[in-house]
Design a protein around this motif. Sequence first.
Motif, short mmCIF file in Angstrom:
data_model
loop_
_atom_site.label_atom_id
_atom_site.label_comp_id
_atom_site.label_asym_id
_atom_site.label_seq_id
_atom_site.Cartn_x
_atom_site.Cartn_y
_atom_site.Cartn_z
N GLY A 87 0.81 -1.21 0.00
CA GLY A 87 0.00 0.00 0.00
C GLY A 87 0.85 1.26 0.00
O GLY A 87 0.57 2.22 -0.74
N ARG A 88 1.90 1.26 0.81
CA ARG A 88 2.79 2.42 0.85
C ARG A 88 3.52 2.59 -0.48
O ARG A 88 3.65 3.71 -1.00
N ARG A 89 3.97 1.49 -1.04
CA ARG A 89 4.73 1.53 -2.29
C ARG A 89 3.88 2.04 -3.45
O ARG A 89 4.35 2.85 -4.27
N VAL A 90 2.65 1.60 -3.51
CA VAL A 90 1.78 2.02 -4.61
C VAL A 90 1.48 3.52 -4.52
O VAL A 90 1.55 4.25 -5.52
N LEU A 91 1.18 4.02 -3.33
CA LEU A 91 0.90 5.44 -3.17
C LEU A 91 2.14 6.29 -3.44
O LEU A 91 2.06 7.37 -4.04
N ASP A 92 3.29 5.81 -3.01
CA ASP A 92 4.52 6.56 -3.23
C ASP A 92 4.92 6.60 -4.71
O ASP A 92 5.76 7.41 -5.10
N ALA A 123 -5.75 3.08 3.04
CA ALA A 123 -6.17 4.16 3.93
C ALA A 123 -5.13 4.44 5.00
O ALA A 123 -4.87 5.59 5.37
N GLU A 124 -4.50 3.38 5.51
CA GLU A 124 -3.48 3.55 6.54
C GLU A 124 -2.23 4.24 6.00
O GLU A 124 -1.58 5.02 6.70
N ALA A 125 -1.89 3.96 4.75
CA ALA A 125 -0.70 4.55 4.14
C ALA A 125 -0.92 5.98 3.66
O ALA A 125 0.05 6.73 3.48
N TRP A 126 -2.16 6.36 3.44
CA TRP A 126 -2.48 7.65 2.84
C TRP A 126 -1.85 8.85 3.56
O TRP A 126 -1.25 9.71 2.90
N PRO A 127 -1.94 8.99 4.89
CA PRO A 127 -1.45 10.22 5.52
C PRO A 127 0.02 10.52 5.26
O PRO A 127 0.43 11.68 5.28
N VAL A 139 -12.02 10.30 1.41
CA VAL A 139 -13.05 9.37 1.86
C VAL A 139 -12.70 7.98 1.32
O VAL A 139 -12.73 7.76 0.11
N PHE A 140 -12.37 7.08 2.23
CA PHE A 140 -12.05 5.71 1.86
C PHE A 140 -13.19 4.79 2.25
O PHE A 140 -13.71 4.87 3.38
N SER A 141 -13.55 3.91 1.34
CA SER A 141 -14.68 3.00 1.58
C SER A 141 -14.48 2.20 2.86
O SER A 141 -15.43 1.98 3.62
N CYS A 142 -13.25 1.77 3.12
CA CYS A 142 -12.98 0.94 4.29
C CYS A 142 -13.17 1.70 5.59
O CYS A 142 -13.44 1.10 6.64
N ASP A 143 -13.07 3.03 5.55
CA ASP A 143 -13.24 3.85 6.75
C ASP A 143 -14.69 4.18 7.03
O ASP A 143 -15.10 4.32 8.19
#
Length: 236
Positions: A87-92, A123-127, A139-143
Amino acid sequence: MSRPMIFDLFHTLIQGADEERDRVVGEMAVMVGVAPAELVAAYHATWRNRLVQWDVEETVRILAGRLGGTPTNKQVTRAGEHRRALGRRVLDGVSTATLDVLDALRDDGHPLALISNATSDTAEAWPQSPLAHRFDTAVFSCDVGLSKPDPAIYHLAAERLGVGPTECIFIGDGADGELAGAAAVGMTVFRTTEHNDTDPSWGGPAFATLGDLPAILRKPFKEIEPSGAHTGHKTA
């Protein structure tokens, strides 16, 4: 007029990394003692559950158990961290060009929101991602326990921006019926094909490169086609 803008995430701002996701899930299967191909298939089959119900470790435990595995807490934690690293890698991996477009839109005064059908690792990696501080809300569906094209998730994003849905522009590739969902609540809709030509039957305006968007939005408001004109959307 600088209208609020709501973006999809995967295949709109970043690549979906679908093949890499399958590879990572296969590696997680080895960590928890189940067959890689079976765990990959189970991940695909439970997409909706993972979008709105299960977190990373819960997903591993449930699916491994269904496949006859009995992973230890340590194995589940290891597999979960492997998924979070993805998740972190994809967002980065977001491109500099995309970040420049978002900065240009903010400079032009557009409030920005994100709506993503995403699992908890994203969602966890987003911030900590390069994207996060460029958006007023995400807005994340999982949240929120909602996923596109549920009208409520579009209303929620607009509400967080302090506007009504009809004031917003939605940009997405079209997965999960998101374009029709946005149009149904009155948003002006643009389809992007930069990362994936997901919904070619969509009858509304489309652009091939996100970099085209700031110039399009600088046109007079009447030249931006409203969502009500999108009745030409074809269904299979």
